[in-house]
Write an enzyme that holds these catalytic residues in place. Structure first.
Site, PDB file in Angstrom:
ATOM      1  CE  LYS A 138     -12.249  -2.725  -0.734  1.00  0.00           C
ATOM      2  NZ  LYS A 138     -13.171  -3.337   0.197  1.00  0.00           N
TER       3      LYS A 138
ATOM      4  CE  LYS B 135      -4.403  -1.608   1.729  1.00  0.00           C
ATOM      5  NZ  LYS B 135      -5.439  -1.496   2.741  1.00  0.00           N
TER       6      LYS B 135
ATOM      7  CE  LYS C  87      -5.889  -8.101  -2.471  1.00  0.00           C
ATOM      8  NZ  LYS C  87      -5.908  -7.642  -1.080  1.00  0.00           N
TER       9      LYS C  87
HETATM   10  P1  TYM Z   1     -10.695  -5.865   3.084  1.00  0.00           P
HETATM   11  O1  TYM Z   1     -11.750  -4.855   3.278  1.00  0.00           O
HETATM   12  O2  TYM Z   1      -9.534  -5.521   2.208  1.00  0.00           O
HETATM   13  O3  TYM Z   1     -11.291  -7.204   2.507  1.00  0.00           O
HETATM   14  C1  TYM Z   1     -12.399  -7.815   3.139  1.00  0.00           C
HETATM   15  C2  TYM Z   1     -12.282  -9.311   3.066  1.00  0.00           C
HETATM   16  O4  TYM Z   1     -12.206  -9.743   1.722  1.00  0.00           O
HETATM   17  C3  TYM Z   1     -11.086 -10.600   1.546  1.00  0.00           C
HETATM   18  N1  TYM Z   1     -10.563 -10.386   0.176  1.00  0.00           N
HETATM   19  C4  TYM Z   1     -10.363 -11.362  -0.704  1.00  0.00           C
HETATM   20  N2  TYM Z   1     -10.528 -12.695  -0.624  1.00  0.00           N
HETATM   21  C5  TYM Z   1     -10.225 -13.439  -1.733  1.00  0.00           C
HETATM   22  N3  TYM Z   1      -9.788 -12.883  -2.897  1.00  0.00           N
HETATM   23  C6  TYM Z   1      -9.605 -11.549  -3.009  1.00  0.00           C
HETATM   24  N4  TYM Z   1      -9.187 -11.015  -4.156  1.00  0.00           N
HETATM   25  C7  TYM Z   1      -9.896 -10.739  -1.873  1.00  0.00           C
HETATM   26  N5  TYM Z   1      -9.840  -9.391  -1.659  1.00  0.00           N
HETATM   27  C8  TYM Z   1     -10.242  -9.203  -0.387  1.00  0.00           C
HETATM   28  C9  TYM Z   1     -10.089 -10.158   2.594  1.00  0.00           C
HETATM   29  O5  TYM Z   1      -9.165 -11.176   2.887  1.00  0.00           O
HETATM   30  C10 TYM Z   1     -10.996  -9.838   3.756  1.00  0.00           C
HETATM   31  O6  TYM Z   1     -11.320 -11.001   4.474  1.00  0.00           O
HETATM   32  N6  TYM Z   1      -7.802  -5.946   7.110  1.00  0.00           N
HETATM   33  C11 TYM Z   1      -9.081  -6.378   6.627  1.00  0.00           C
HETATM   34  C12 TYM Z   1     -10.251  -5.775   7.367  1.00  0.00           C
HETATM   35  C13 TYM Z   1     -10.211  -5.983   8.847  1.00  0.00           C
HETATM   36  C14 TYM Z   1     -10.448  -7.212   9.518  1.00  0.00           C
HETATM   37  C15 TYM Z   1     -10.353  -6.902  10.927  1.00  0.00           C
HETATM   38  C16 TYM Z   1     -10.709  -8.512   9.097  1.00  0.00           C
HETATM   39  C17 TYM Z   1      -9.995  -5.046   9.797  1.00  0.00           C
HETATM   40  N7  TYM Z   1     -10.096  -5.587  11.052  1.00  0.00           N
HETATM   41  C18 TYM Z   1     -10.526  -7.894  11.874  1.00  0.00           C
HETATM   42  C19 TYM Z   1     -10.894  -9.490  10.066  1.00  0.00           C
HETATM   43  C20 TYM Z   1     -10.798  -9.191  11.448  1.00  0.00           C
HETATM   44  C21 TYM Z   1      -9.173  -5.958   5.176  1.00  0.00           C
HETATM   45  O7  TYM Z   1      -8.392  -5.184   4.699  1.00  0.00           O
HETATM   46  O8  TYM Z   1     -10.201  -6.402   4.516  1.00  0.00           O
END
Ligand code: TYM
Length: 333
Positions: free
Chosen positions: A201, A116, A198
């Site tokens: 968005k 990032k 990956k």
């Molecule tokens: P975020 O918002 O980037 O993504 C949300 C969830 O989607 C999954 N994900 C994917 N899975 C498979 N293929 C992909 N291309 C893909 N893109 C995203 C992510 O693994 C995630 O599960 N850090 C986390 C948010 C967070 C969180 C937490 C999660 C903050 N606090 C506590 C669990 C527990 C995140 O950036 O998600």
């Protein structure tokens, strides 16, 4: 609603844009299915989202949209706690404490921070660096046993475990040590235009990702244009990242195994396979899109959900925070 005999699930998603098929297949699709077996808590992590600059009106809109999508994807607010992270002050409070038990060196190894910060070279803020500690606070506050996420979050789950173990080692058992919970198929969905990367968005090329709210014709067009190879065989193999990714998507969307998908399309070409993947995804997402659109018309309902969720989450989080404050020697107010 909380059953002391059940384990706790916690997960969160950032309201930093519209949700993708990756978010859905890697994480959100599974949230609803866990509700009967576990005490589930799902969060809209708006405090994580501001580590990247957000337009304020956009962030407000996306927060409500994500809440609506959680429900549209099968989370029942009567069974699970649904809330917005910034409504529960204990997240920031515990994150500060955990910062003092997290080493600069271990945080410097986080690959998401490196990715990032290279993408946002003009805004490498301390929040971006500290992101995993806030995530550890999210999980540990609720004494979660399992955290359903995509594979890209594995390193963050590992550091959460390390921080919790370190704290427990110094002060005696305080936190449950959580485990990552990754789907067998779909833990990493790749971009349709650059299938070694990956699906995200934040991709500049909208043909690389499918949004949950994309119209059927856009979904079909993106799948027809998906980058593949010239071999024309529908099998998973080295050098066939595009087809391997489409097999994963089709399998995750239909509930079939990747082997079954290969058998189903044996002897057929990409001209048949790509539209079939598109159609499976259109049908998978249709009810999600329609229900989200309906829910977004009822802002009062959504507000009631997040208000009640914040109250319940706050009560649980406060208990953990009090315990932590007492153990580290803060004088009781
Ligand atoms: P975020 O918002 O980037 O993504 C949300 C969830 O989607 C999954 N994900 C994917 N899975 C498979 N293929 C992909 N291309 C893909 N893109 C995203 C992510 O693994 C995630 O599960 N850090 C986390 C948010 C967070 C969180 C937490 C999660 C903050 N606090 C506590 C669990 C527990 C995140 O950036 O998600």
């Amino acid at each position: 609603m909380r059953d002391p005999n059940k384990q706790t699930i916690f997960s969160g998603v950032q309201p930093s844009g519209h949700l993708t098929l990756g978010n859905y297949l890697g994480a959100i699709k599974h949230f609803g299915t866990l509700q009967d077996e576990y005490n589930c808590i799902y969060c809209v992590v708006d405090m994580h989202a501001i580590t990247i600059r957000q337009d304020p009106a956009g962030l407000r809109r996306q927060t409500l949209e994500l809440l609506a999508q959680y429900i549209a994807c099968g989370i029942d607010p009567k069974k699970s706690i649904l809330f917005v992270q910034s409504h529960v002050p204990a997240h920031a409070q515990l994150a500060w404490v955990l910062n003092c038990y997290t080493m600069f060196g271990e945080m410097s190894r986080m690959t998401q921070f490196k990715d990032k910060s290279s993408k946002h070279a003009d805004n490498i803020n301390v929040g971006l660096f500290d992101y995993p500690v806030l995530m550890a606070a999210d999980i540990l506050l609720y004494q979660a046993h399992k955290v359903p996420v995509g594979i890209d979050q594995q390193q963050h789950i590992e550091i959460t475990r390390d921080i919790a173990q370190r704290f427990n080692g110094i002060y005696s058992d305080t936190f449950v040590i959580p485990e990552g919970f990754y789907p067998k198929v779909g833990a990493k969905i790749n971009s349709l235009s650059e299938p070694s990367k990956k699906m995200s968005k934040s991709d500049e090329n909208p043909n690389g990702y499918i949004l949950l709210l994309d119209k059927p014709e856009d979904i079909m067009r993106k799948f027809k244009r998906a980058v593949t190879d010239s071999d024309n065989r529908i099998i998973r193999a080295e050098g066939k990242d595009g087809i391997t990714n489409l097999i994963t998507i089709y399998a995750a969307a239909t509930g079939k195994s990747p082997e079954e998908v290969e058998a189903e399309f044996a002897g057929k070409g990409y001209g048949a396979f790509k539209p079939a993947v598109g159609e499976a995804v259109v049908e998978l997402l249709r009810p999600v899109r329609e229900t989200t659109e309906d829910l977004l018309k009822n802002k009062d309902y959504l507000e009631q959900i997040y208000q009640e969720g914040a109250e319940q989450a706050n009560a649980i989080a406060r208990r953990t925070l009090d315990k932590v404050y007492r153990k580290i020697g803060f004088v009781k107010r």
